[in-house]
Design a protein around this motif. Structure first.
Motif, mmCIF file in Angstrom:
data_model
loop_
_atom_site.group_PDB
_atom_site.id
_atom_site.type_symbol
_atom_site.label_atom_id
_atom_site.label_comp_id
_atom_site.label_asym_id
_atom_site.label_seq_id
_atom_site.Cartn_x
_atom_site.Cartn_y
_atom_site.Cartn_z
ATOM 1 N N ARG A 82 0.832 -1.197 0.000
ATOM 2 C CA ARG A 82 0.000 0.000 0.000
ATOM 3 C C ARG A 82 0.871 1.253 0.000
ATOM 4 O O ARG A 82 1.866 1.332 0.715
ATOM 5 C CB ARG A 82 -0.912 0.025 1.226
ATOM 6 N N ARG A 83 0.467 2.220 -0.806
ATOM 7 C CA ARG A 83 1.192 3.479 -0.820
ATOM 8 C C ARG A 83 0.793 4.339 0.380
ATOM 9 O O ARG A 83 -0.212 4.100 1.015
ATOM 10 C CB ARG A 83 0.916 4.221 -2.131
ATOM 11 N N ILE A 84 1.588 5.368 0.625
ATOM 12 C CA ILE A 84 1.355 6.212 1.782
ATOM 13 C C ILE A 84 0.039 6.962 1.658
ATOM 14 O O ILE A 84 -0.652 7.216 2.646
ATOM 15 C CB ILE A 84 2.536 7.193 1.965
ATOM 16 N N GLN A 85 -0.365 7.314 0.399
ATOM 17 C CA GLN A 85 -1.627 8.007 0.215
ATOM 18 C C GLN A 85 -2.805 7.103 0.581
ATOM 19 O O GLN A 85 -3.778 7.547 1.212
ATOM 20 C CB GLN A 85 -1.775 8.488 -1.235
ATOM 21 N N GLU A 86 -2.712 5.832 0.210
ATOM 22 C CA GLU A 86 -3.798 4.905 0.534
ATOM 23 C C GLU A 86 -3.893 4.667 2.039
ATOM 24 O O GLU A 86 -4.989 4.618 2.607
ATOM 25 C CB GLU A 86 -3.595 3.582 -0.198
ATOM 26 N N ARG A 87 -2.744 4.537 2.694
ATOM 27 C CA ARG A 87 -2.762 4.331 4.139
ATOM 28 C C ARG A 87 -3.309 5.568 4.857
ATOM 29 O O ARG A 87 -4.035 5.429 5.851
ATOM 30 C CB ARG A 87 -1.355 4.010 4.625
ATOM 31 N N PHE A 88 -2.963 6.739 4.376
ATOM 32 C CA PHE A 88 -3.492 7.954 4.980
ATOM 33 C C PHE A 88 -5.008 8.038 4.796
ATOM 34 O O PHE A 88 -5.736 8.458 5.706
ATOM 35 C CB PHE A 88 -2.817 9.174 4.354
ATOM 36 N N PHE A 89 -5.504 7.625 3.626
ATOM 37 C CA PHE A 89 -6.957 7.618 3.399
ATOM 38 C C PHE A 89 -7.657 6.684 4.383
ATOM 39 O O PHE A 89 -8.674 7.049 4.984
ATOM 40 C CB PHE A 89 -7.247 7.186 1.965
ATOM 41 N N TRP A 90 -7.106 5.475 4.544
ATOM 42 C CA TRP A 90 -7.727 4.538 5.478
ATOM 43 C C TRP A 90 -7.625 5.039 6.918
ATOM 44 O O TRP A 90 -8.532 4.797 7.736
ATOM 45 C CB TRP A 90 -7.081 3.156 5.345
ATOM 46 N N PHE A 91 -6.541 5.712 7.237
ATOM 47 C CA PHE A 91 -6.402 6.268 8.585
ATOM 48 C C PHE A 91 -7.479 7.330 8.846
ATOM 49 O O PHE A 91 -8.140 7.321 9.893
ATOM 50 C CB PHE A 91 -4.995 6.863 8.754
ATOM 51 N N VAL A 92 -7.678 8.249 7.901
ATOM 52 C CA VAL A 92 -8.715 9.262 8.046
ATOM 53 C C VAL A 92 -10.102 8.618 8.084
ATOM 54 O O VAL A 92 -10.983 9.034 8.846
ATOM 55 C CB VAL A 92 -8.614 10.297 6.901
ATOM 56 N N PHE A 93 -10.293 7.590 7.295
ATOM 57 C CA PHE A 93 -11.586 6.904 7.268
ATOM 58 C C PHE A 93 -11.903 6.286 8.637
ATOM 59 O O PHE A 93 -13.026 6.417 9.148
ATOM 60 C CB PHE A 93 -11.567 5.826 6.180
ATOM 61 N N HIS A 94 -10.919 5.624 9.220
ATOM 62 C CA HIS A 94 -11.158 4.988 10.520
ATOM 63 C C HIS A 94 -11.349 6.020 11.618
ATOM 64 O O HIS A 94 -12.179 5.811 12.532
ATOM 65 C CB HIS A 94 -9.999 4.057 10.859
ATOM 66 N N ILE A 95 -10.617 7.118 11.582
ATOM 67 C CA ILE A 95 -10.805 8.166 12.594
ATOM 68 C C ILE A 95 -12.225 8.760 12.485
ATOM 69 O O ILE A 95 -12.903 8.995 13.495
ATOM 70 C CB ILE A 95 -9.736 9.258 12.426
ATOM 71 N N THR A 96 -12.680 8.979 11.248
ATOM 72 C CA THR A 96 -14.041 9.503 11.053
ATOM 73 C C THR A 96 -15.089 8.512 11.552
ATOM 74 O O THR A 96 -16.071 8.897 12.197
ATOM 75 C CB THR A 96 -14.276 9.811 9.571
ATOM 76 N N ALA A 97 -14.884 7.231 11.250
ATOM 77 C CA ALA A 97 -15.834 6.211 11.708
ATOM 78 C C ALA A 97 -15.881 6.143 13.235
ATOM 79 O O ALA A 97 -16.963 6.032 13.831
ATOM 80 C CB ALA A 97 -15.465 4.853 11.128
ATOM 81 N N LEU A 98 -14.718 6.239 13.880
ATOM 82 C CA LEU A 98 -14.701 6.207 15.341
ATOM 83 C C LEU A 98 -15.385 7.445 15.932
ATOM 84 O O LEU A 98 -16.077 7.361 16.953
ATOM 85 C CB LEU A 98 -13.261 6.105 15.844
#
Length: 622
Positions: A82-98
Motif C-alpha cells: 500500500r502506498r502512503i496516500q492509501e494508508r493515509f486515506f484509510w487512517f482518516v476513514f477509521h478516525i471519522t468512523a470512530l
C-alpha cells in the motif's frame, strides 16, 4: 524410507488468524540450542522454544494485530504494497468512523437516561375497582362561639385581676390569626400581652409551655355537631362510626375513609357512580355559633390532608342552603416494581415505602412537601404549627407549638412557604423568587398513585320542602336523596349523627343551616397508565452492538481480541521487568562470590571470629 520420515519436520496446522494465534516470526530452532547457556552472558536464563517463537517487538505485534484483527479494514493500514496516500486515506476513514461511533453512542446513552416511558395499560378500567378518596370536612367557622365563651369564662376565673368574661372573649379573636389568612390584621402588641397571660395562667402542671393544639381542639366545632345524615351507595350509616377527627391545614376536621375502608374492590352495584350512588353528606352549621369564618363564608370545606398548597388535594366550598355536587374523575399511574433497581435520579419518582422513617409505607409527593415545609417552619421560627402531624418533625416532644408570639415570624416567611421548588433552574426574571422559595430536593413524584380531580362541580338550591318530616325507617336500605331530615334517635342505629330533638323525636333544620354535599365518581371507566422500563439490558446491548457493527465493524470477538492483545503486552512488559531484575540480582551475586574468592586468596588462614561476624546475604529469586 524410515530415515526420511524421521528427518522430516512436523507440519503445523492452521489454527486461525485471530489475535491469540500469533504466527511464528522465524523458523523453529533445534531443541538442543535453548538448553545451552549464552556464551556472552552466562548468567542470563535460557529461553524456551515458545518464547523464541513469540518474541516480537511492540510495533511488530501491533502490525500483526491489525493484520489479523476481526475488525473490518484495519489491515489496510499495514498491508504490504500500500502506498502512503492509501494508508493515509484509510487512517482518516477509521478516525471519522470512530468519531461518528462515539457520537452515536453518546446519543444513545443520553436517551437511555429517561428509561421510564408511560404507556396506556387499560383504557377502560372499571371504576368499581378504583379506591374511593379520603374526604375531610372542615367547617368554615373554625372557632365555635359557644366554646370560645366557655374558654373566656375559664380564663376570667384564672385571672388575678378578676377581669370579666367579655374581656377575654374579645382577646380570643387573636386566635383566628393562627389559621392562615393573609388578609387578617392583628394588633401584635395586644396579642403578645394576651399570650404572656396564657403562658403564665393557662398551662397544666405537666406542661412547660402553652399547649396551642389542646386549646384549638377545644375551640373547634365538634364533628357530632356538624353531621346530620350520611349515605353511601344509597345506604345510610352512622356518621360518627365512619368519621374520624384528624389534622388538616385548617386545623381539626372530620375525615371520612381515613383508614382506607372504602378503597378495596367493591361490588358492581357499589361503584359509587352518579349523584345517587356516591357519598351524600347532610351537614349543618348553626348561624348563632359563628365566631371566626374563613374568607367570611358560611359552609364547609371538603378536602383531605395534606394542605392544598402542597398539591394533590382538591378543595371545594359547600355553602349552606345549597346542594353541592362534586363529580370526581380519577386516573391511575403505576410504575412497575422492576424500576426499583434504577436510581432515584433516573426514574425521578419514589415508591410509597422508600421513606419509611417519615411516612411509614404511605409516601406521597404532597406529604413530602408538607413535611419539608414543617421542617422549614421549625428551623426559621423554632416552633411547630399545631395543625402539623408529629411524624413530620424530628424530636417533636421537645418542640413548642406556635403561639401568638410567633405570629410575626410566621407572617414574615409566608411567601417562602407558599412557593416550593424541587429543582433549581435559572429562569430569567425569576432570580428573586428562586432565592426566596422553599427548596425541597428530596421530594419526588409518587411512582404509583391514584390522582383525583374535581371538574364540573355545580350547586343547586335546597328545596323548600326539606323541612318535611320523613317517615321513620329502621332498615339500612336506600333513602330518597331529597330528604334532609335525620332519622329517629330510637331507631336501629343506621341513621344520623346527633342533634336537638323536637316533640315527636325528629330533628328539623332550616335550609339556611343545612348543606348537602354529594361526592361521586363521574365516569364508569377510567384510564390506567403504567410506567415501564424503556429498554431492558439486552435491548440496550443489542442497540449498541448494531451501531458498532454498522459504523465501525466492531464485534464482541474483535473486542475480546483487542483486550487479549493489551493484556498480553502488559504481561510481557511485566515479565521483561522481572527478568531484568533477576539478571541484576544474579550479576550482583556473582560479583560478591568473586570478591570472596579474592579475599580468601589474600588471607589463607582467616580468623574464626572475623569469619563469624561476616554478614550473610540471602537472595530470594522469583
Amino acid at each position: 524410507m524410515d530415515t526420511e520420515q524421521e528427518n522430516q519436520q512436523p507440519v503445523r496446522l492452521a489454527v486461525g488468524r485471530a489475535a491469540w494465534w500469533i504466527p511464528s516470526p522465524g523458523e523453529i530452532k533445534p531443541l538442543e540450542e535453548p538448553t545451552q547457556l549464552n556464551q556472552t552472558n552466562p548468567t542470563q536464563a535460557p529461553a524456551t522454544v515458545a518464547e523464541d517463537t513469540r518474541k516480537l517487538s511492540f510495533a511488530a505485534a501491533l502490525k500483526d494485530l491489525l493484520e489479523n484483527l476481526s475488525f473490518h479494514c484495519y489491515g489496510k493500514l499495514v498491508e504490504h504494497g500500500r502506498r502512503i496516500q492509501e494508508r493515509f486515506f484509510w487512517f482518516v476513514f477509521h478516525i471519522t468512523a470512530l468519531t461518528v461511533l462515539i457520537a452515536f453512542l453518546w446519543g444513545t446513552y443520553t436517551n437511555e437516561q429517561n428509561t421510564l416511558v408511560t404507556t396506556m395499560y387499560h383504557p377502560m378500567y372499571p371504576i368499581w375497582k378504583v379506591e374511593f378518596p379520603a374526604i375531610s370536612v372542615c367547617s368554615l367557622n373554625r372557632i365555635s362561639r359557644r366554646a370560645a365563651w366557655r374558654y373566656a369564662h375559664e380564663l376570667s376565673r384564672k385571672d388575678p385581676k378578676q377581669r370579666n368574661t367579655s374581656h377575654f372573649f374579645d382577646e380570643l379573636k387573636a386566635f383566628a390569626n393562627l389559621y392562615y389568612d393573609p388578609n387578617d390584621i392583628l394588633d401584635i402588641d395586644r396579642a403578645l400581652r394576651f399570650q404572656s397571660f396564657l403562658d403564665k395562667f393557662d398551662t397544666e402542671p405537666h406542661e412547660l409551655f402553652f399547649n396551642t393544639r389542646r386549646r384549638m381542639h377545644d375551640l373547634t366545632p365538634n364533628c357530632s355537631d356538624m353531621f346530620v345524615s350520611c349515605r353511601i351507595a344509597g345506604s345510610r350509616f352512622d356518621c360518627m362510626d365512619q368519621v374520624e377527627e384528624t389534622l388538616t391545614s385548617h386545623g381539626f376536621c372530620c375525615t371520612f375513609n381515613y383508614d382506607g375502608r372504602y378503597v378495596n374492590k367493591r361490588d358492581f352495584r357499589q361503584r359509587y357512580f352518579g349523584p345517587e350512588m356516591g357519598l351524600v353528606l347532610t351537614l349543618k352549621t348553626p348561624t348563632d355559633d359563628n365566631f371566626y369564618k374563613i374568607n367570611g363564608h358560611s359552609g364547609f370545606l371538603p378536602h383531605s390532608y395534606p394542605d392544598p398548597f402542597s398539591g394533590g388535594v382538591a378543595e371545594r366550598v359547600a355553602e349552606t342552603g345549597y346542594n353541592t355536587l362534586l363529580p370526581v374523575r380519577a386516573k391511575i399511574f403505576e410504575t412497575l416494581p422492576e424500576a426499583r433497581c434504577m436510581s432515584k435520579s433516573v426514574r425521578k419518582c419514589l415508591f410509597e415505602n422508600e421513606m419509611p422513617w417519615i411516612f411509614a409505607r404511605h409516601y406521597t409527593f404532597s406529604k413530602c412537601i408538607s413535611a419539608c415545609r414543617a421542617q422549614s417552619v421549625v428551623s426559621l421560627c423554632e416552633c411547630v404549627p399545631f395543625s402539623l402531624p408529629h411524624r413530620y418533625i424530628d424530636g417533636n416532644e421537645k418542640r413548642i407549638y406556635c403561639t401568638l408570639q410567633h405570629l410575626a415570624c410566621l407572617k414574615r416567611y409566608q411567601f417562602k412557604w407558599l412557593n416550593v421548588i424541587t429543582s433549581r433552574e435559572n429562569v430569567t426574571g425569576l432570580e428573586h423568587e428562586l432565592q426566596d422559595a422553599l427548596y425541597c430536593p428530596l421530594c419526588l413524584a409518587s411512582c404509583t398513585e391514584t390522582r383525583y380531580s374535581v371538574r364540573g362541580a355545580m350547586t343547586l338550591g335546597l328545596p323548600a320542602h326539606s323541612l318535611a318530616k320523613s317517615p321513620p325507617r329502621n332498615g339500612p336500605g336506600p333513602r330518597a336523596n331529597n330528604s334532609y331530615v335525620s332519622g329517629s334517635r330510637t331507631g336501629s342505629g343506621t341513621g344520623t349523627g346527633t342533634g336537638k330533638g323536637n316533640s315527636n323525636g325528629k330533628d328539623s333544620y332550616s335550609p339556611a343551616e343545612l348543606a348537602v354535599v354529594r361526592i361521586y365518581f363521574a365516569e364508569t371507566h377510567i384510564q390506567y397508565f403504567r410506567q415501564i422500563i424503556k429498554s431492558a439490558w439486552y435491548e440496550t446491548f443489542s442497540t449498541i452492538g448494531n451501531i458498532c457493527g454498522i459504523i465501525a465493524g466492531f464485534s464482541l470477538i474483535g473486542i475480546c481480541e483487542l483486550l487479549f492483545f493489551l493484556a498480553k503486552q502488559l504481561w510481557q512488559a511485566c515479565r521483561a521487568e522481572l527478568r531484568a531484575e533477576l539478571a541484576h540480582i544474579t550479576q550482583s551475586r556473582s560479583q560478591v562470590r568473586r570478591g570472596n574468592r579474592r579475599d580468601q586468596a589474600a588471607e589463607p588462614y582467616p580468623d574464626a571470629d572475623a569469619e563469624a561476624e561476616r554478614p550473610m546475604e540471602l537472595f530470594i529469586l522469583p
